[in-house]
Write an enzyme that holds these catalytic residues in place. Structure first.
Site, PDB file in Angstrom:
ATOM      1  N   CYS A   1      77.132 -28.497  49.105  1.00  0.00           N
ATOM      2  CA  CYS A   1      78.406 -29.163  48.802  1.00  0.00           C
ATOM      3  C   CYS A   1      79.585 -28.204  48.627  1.00  0.00           C
ATOM      4  O   CYS A   1      80.716 -28.542  48.978  1.00  0.00           O
ATOM      5  CB  CYS A   1      78.245 -30.022  47.554  1.00  0.00           C
ATOM      6  SG  CYS A   1      77.396 -29.179  46.208  1.00  0.00           S
TER       7      CYS A   1
ATOM      8  N   HIS B   1      84.757 -30.544  44.094  1.00  0.00           N
ATOM      9  CA  HIS B   1      84.629 -29.082  44.032  1.00  0.00           C
ATOM     10  C   HIS B   1      85.917 -28.465  44.573  1.00  0.00           C
ATOM     11  O   HIS B   1      86.340 -28.761  45.691  1.00  0.00           O
ATOM     12  CB  HIS B   1      83.465 -28.599  44.911  1.00  0.00           C
ATOM     13  CG  HIS B   1      82.098 -28.919  44.367  1.00  0.00           C
ATOM     14  ND1 HIS B   1      81.876 -29.483  43.127  1.00  0.00           N
ATOM     15  CD2 HIS B   1      80.866 -28.706  44.914  1.00  0.00           C
ATOM     16  CE1 HIS B   1      80.565 -29.620  42.935  1.00  0.00           C
ATOM     17  NE2 HIS B   1      79.929 -29.160  43.996  1.00  0.00           N
TER      18      HIS B   1
HETATM   19  N1  NAP Z   1      74.206 -33.932  43.210  1.00  0.00           N
HETATM   20  C1  NAP Z   1      74.741 -33.341  44.273  1.00  0.00           C
HETATM   21  O1  NAP Z   1      75.980 -33.324  44.451  1.00  0.00           O
HETATM   22  C2  NAP Z   1      73.889 -32.665  45.308  1.00  0.00           C
HETATM   23  C3  NAP Z   1      74.531 -32.057  46.385  1.00  0.00           C
HETATM   24  C4  NAP Z   1      73.767 -31.463  47.381  1.00  0.00           C
HETATM   25  C5  NAP Z   1      72.392 -31.460  47.279  1.00  0.00           C
HETATM   26  N2  NAP Z   1      71.762 -32.054  46.208  1.00  0.00           N
HETATM   27  C6  NAP Z   1      70.288 -32.078  46.216  1.00  0.00           C
HETATM   28  O2  NAP Z   1      69.872 -33.422  46.452  1.00  0.00           O
HETATM   29  C7  NAP Z   1      68.644 -33.697  45.770  1.00  0.00           C
HETATM   30  C8  NAP Z   1      68.868 -34.869  44.820  1.00  0.00           C
HETATM   31  O3  NAP Z   1      69.869 -34.515  43.879  1.00  0.00           O
HETATM   32  P1  NAP Z   1      70.334 -35.508  42.740  1.00  0.00           P
HETATM   33  O4  NAP Z   1      71.462 -34.855  42.051  1.00  0.00           O
HETATM   34  O5  NAP Z   1      70.514 -36.862  43.307  1.00  0.00           O
HETATM   35  O6  NAP Z   1      69.020 -35.503  41.780  1.00  0.00           O
HETATM   36  P2  NAP Z   1      68.557 -36.624  40.740  1.00  0.00           P
HETATM   37  O7  NAP Z   1      69.697 -37.429  40.276  1.00  0.00           O
HETATM   38  O8  NAP Z   1      67.745 -35.894  39.733  1.00  0.00           O
HETATM   39  O9  NAP Z   1      67.595 -37.584  41.607  1.00  0.00           O
HETATM   40  C9  NAP Z   1      66.358 -37.153  42.052  1.00  0.00           C
HETATM   41  C10 NAP Z   1      65.636 -38.230  42.860  1.00  0.00           C
HETATM   42  O10 NAP Z   1      64.369 -37.682  43.296  1.00  0.00           O
HETATM   43  C11 NAP Z   1      63.308 -38.482  42.761  1.00  0.00           C
HETATM   44  N3  NAP Z   1      62.193 -37.610  42.352  1.00  0.00           N
HETATM   45  C12 NAP Z   1      62.175 -36.730  41.323  1.00  0.00           C
HETATM   46  N4  NAP Z   1      60.952 -36.156  41.240  1.00  0.00           N
HETATM   47  C13 NAP Z   1      60.203 -36.682  42.239  1.00  0.00           C
HETATM   48  C14 NAP Z   1      58.855 -36.523  42.648  1.00  0.00           C
HETATM   49  N5  NAP Z   1      58.040 -35.676  42.046  1.00  0.00           N
HETATM   50  N6  NAP Z   1      58.401 -37.248  43.702  1.00  0.00           N
HETATM   51  C15 NAP Z   1      59.229 -38.116  44.351  1.00  0.00           C
HETATM   52  N7  NAP Z   1      60.513 -38.313  43.996  1.00  0.00           N
HETATM   53  C16 NAP Z   1      60.989 -37.614  42.951  1.00  0.00           C
HETATM   54  C17 NAP Z   1      63.897 -39.206  41.572  1.00  0.00           C
HETATM   55  O11 NAP Z   1      63.139 -40.384  41.328  1.00  0.00           O
HETATM   56  P3  NAP Z   1      62.968 -40.998  39.818  1.00  0.00           P
HETATM   57  O12 NAP Z   1      64.250 -41.691  39.496  1.00  0.00           O
HETATM   58  O13 NAP Z   1      61.836 -41.930  39.991  1.00  0.00           O
HETATM   59  O14 NAP Z   1      62.675 -39.839  38.926  1.00  0.00           O
HETATM   60  C18 NAP Z   1      65.313 -39.486  42.065  1.00  0.00           C
HETATM   61  O15 NAP Z   1      65.296 -40.593  42.938  1.00  0.00           O
HETATM   62  C19 NAP Z   1      68.279 -32.401  45.050  1.00  0.00           C
HETATM   63  O16 NAP Z   1      67.360 -31.673  45.882  1.00  0.00           O
HETATM   64  C20 NAP Z   1      69.608 -31.662  44.929  1.00  0.00           C
HETATM   65  O17 NAP Z   1      69.408 -30.270  44.867  1.00  0.00           O
HETATM   66  C21 NAP Z   1      72.495 -32.660  45.225  1.00  0.00           C
END
Ligand code: NAP
Length: 361
Positions: free
Chosen positions: A158, A251
């Site tokens: 991002c 950002h």
């Molecule tokens: N936030 C951002 O702006 C951003 C930007 C670029 C990249 N990312 C990347 O995108 C990904 C998601 O980010 P996020 O901020 O959305 O994270 P988040 O809010 O913590 O959401 C994580 C998701 O993954 C699921 N999950 C967690 N542990 C799991 C497991 N062991 N098996 C299967 N599913 C699992 C969760 O399900 P439950 O609800 O059931 O726990 C939830 O749906 C990450 O890899 C992060 O590094 C995020």
């Protein structure tokens, strides 16, 4: 499109997953038919599984509330009902690599927000306005995976969206040295102020792994396709500091640039506002009409005023001026969970659909 493609969202209950769900509401080409998350959420309705974790400013779309959340790890079962998936799961890098390949091998294209495959040589990492030709490696990737239609495509981190588009627009002036400091919103860590109250009035001078991504990923965007893999560009050299700031979404980057060629401020601004790519030419559903706007006011871009420019898909640049040590300096702003995450991935999927890489099964 006659019939909408059936879409699954992996990690649908998380911050980025929720952004996918919101952006795909009423999408002209896609319909979310499957939501999947960890075993903790599986078996419950989406509304129950998310509970009070809904983080979007708009309400949860009615169409997904009663979908029963599936377990991301039940690959065959999830893949059976969809034409392709968006991936935003939070697992270890190795787990994400493996599970995204497993989905691709079921002949289900994966458009991922995760970083796990960003450096896999035959996986395209694309900002559709910048390097759509990198999708040309997909046939080579399919050969490696042994698939006819399954593949993985990713979007970059991002942070880089706040300065890499401007540097791309200025390519002919040969930028060769860049210093960038990013001021990154808390939603980039999947958090809101309710969940992270210590961030109110605070600054944290460290975001794990972010500086390396911010320095290296632009070089991959500017890389070339050679023998079925992406070879990263060597220049410009970029050095970054990434800082967490008390902002919910958006950002900001403050950047300094040295150019090999002489260029005026007027020429730089002209290149910014004229810059467009395939998404604009093809009028893709999520494409911003104006990819980059230039703001003349000294106090812009500001997060509150400018983060939603072009529904969060546009980039705002301002404060471009000559510098005593570098040639020019400027400030850039992008929406980290729209252009920088889910929106960027949706635009990638739209271009992949337009180019015939994603089709109904
Ligand atoms: N936030 C951002 O702006 C951003 C930007 C670029 C990249 N990312 C990347 O995108 C990904 C998601 O980010 P996020 O901020 O959305 O994270 P988040 O809010 O913590 O959401 C994580 C998701 O993954 C699921 N999950 C967690 N542990 C799991 C497991 N062991 N098996 C299967 N599913 C699992 C969760 O399900 P439950 O609800 O059931 O726990 C939830 O749906 C990450 O890899 C992060 O590094 C995020």
């Amino acid at each position: 499109m006659e019939k909408k493609l059936r879409v699954g969202v992996l990690g649908a209950t998380g911050m980025v997953g929720q952004r996918f769900i919101s952006l795909l509401e009423n999408h002209p080409w896609y319909e979310v038919v499957t939501v999947a998350a960890s075993p903790r959420s599986a078996g419950r309705t989406y509304e129950e599984a998310v509970g009070d974790r809904w983080k979007m400013a708009t309400p949860m779309p009615e169409a997904v509330k009663q979908l029963v959340v599936m377990n991301v790890n039940e690959v065959e079962k999830v893949a059976a009902g969809v034409d392709f998936v968006f991936s935003a799961v939070d697992m270890t890098k190795d787990e994400i690599k493996a599970i995204e390949e497993a989905y691709a091998k079921t002949e289900t294209p994966v458009v991922s927000n995760n970083s796990a495959h960003r450096w896999t040589p035959d996986v395209p990492m694309v900002v559709p306005e910048i390097n759509p030709e990198h999708f040309d490696v997909i046939p080579f990737q399919r050969k490696r995976l042994g698939t006819d239609r399954g593949f993985i495509a990713v979007k970059p981190n991002c942070s880089i969206q706040s300065y890499a588009p401007a540097l791309t627009a200025w390519k002919e002036f040969e930028p060769y040295e860049v210093v960038a400091t990013t001021y990154q919103a808390i939603s980039g860590a999947g958090k809101t102020f309710k969940e992270w109250p210590e961030m109110e009035g605070n600054i944290i001078p460290y975001i794990g792994g972010e500086e390396e991504k911010s320095e290296q990923e632009p070089l991959r965007l500017w890389g070339r396709v050679e023998d079925g893999v992406i070879v990263k560009a060597e220049s410009p050299v970029i050095t970054c500091q990434c800082i967490r700031v008390p902002v919910l979404n958006g950002h900001t980057a403050a950047a300094f640039v040295k150019f090999r060629k002489k260029v005026t401020k007027e020429q730089l601004i002209e290149k910014l506002v004229a810059f467009k790519g395939l998404p604009q030419e093809l009028a893709l559903p999520s494409a911003p009409k104006q990819f980059i706007q230039y703001l003349e006011e000294d106090n812009r871009p500001q997060v509150t005023a400018d983060v939603d420019f072009e529904n969060g898909m546009g980039i705002s640049i301002g404060r471009l001026r000559e510098d005593k040590v570098y040639d020019y300096k400027f400030v850039g702003l992008s929406h980290n969970t729209v252009r920088g995450a889910a929106g960027g991935a949706v635009l990638c999927a739209e271009l992949l659909t337009a180019k015939g890489y994603i089709q109904a099964k």
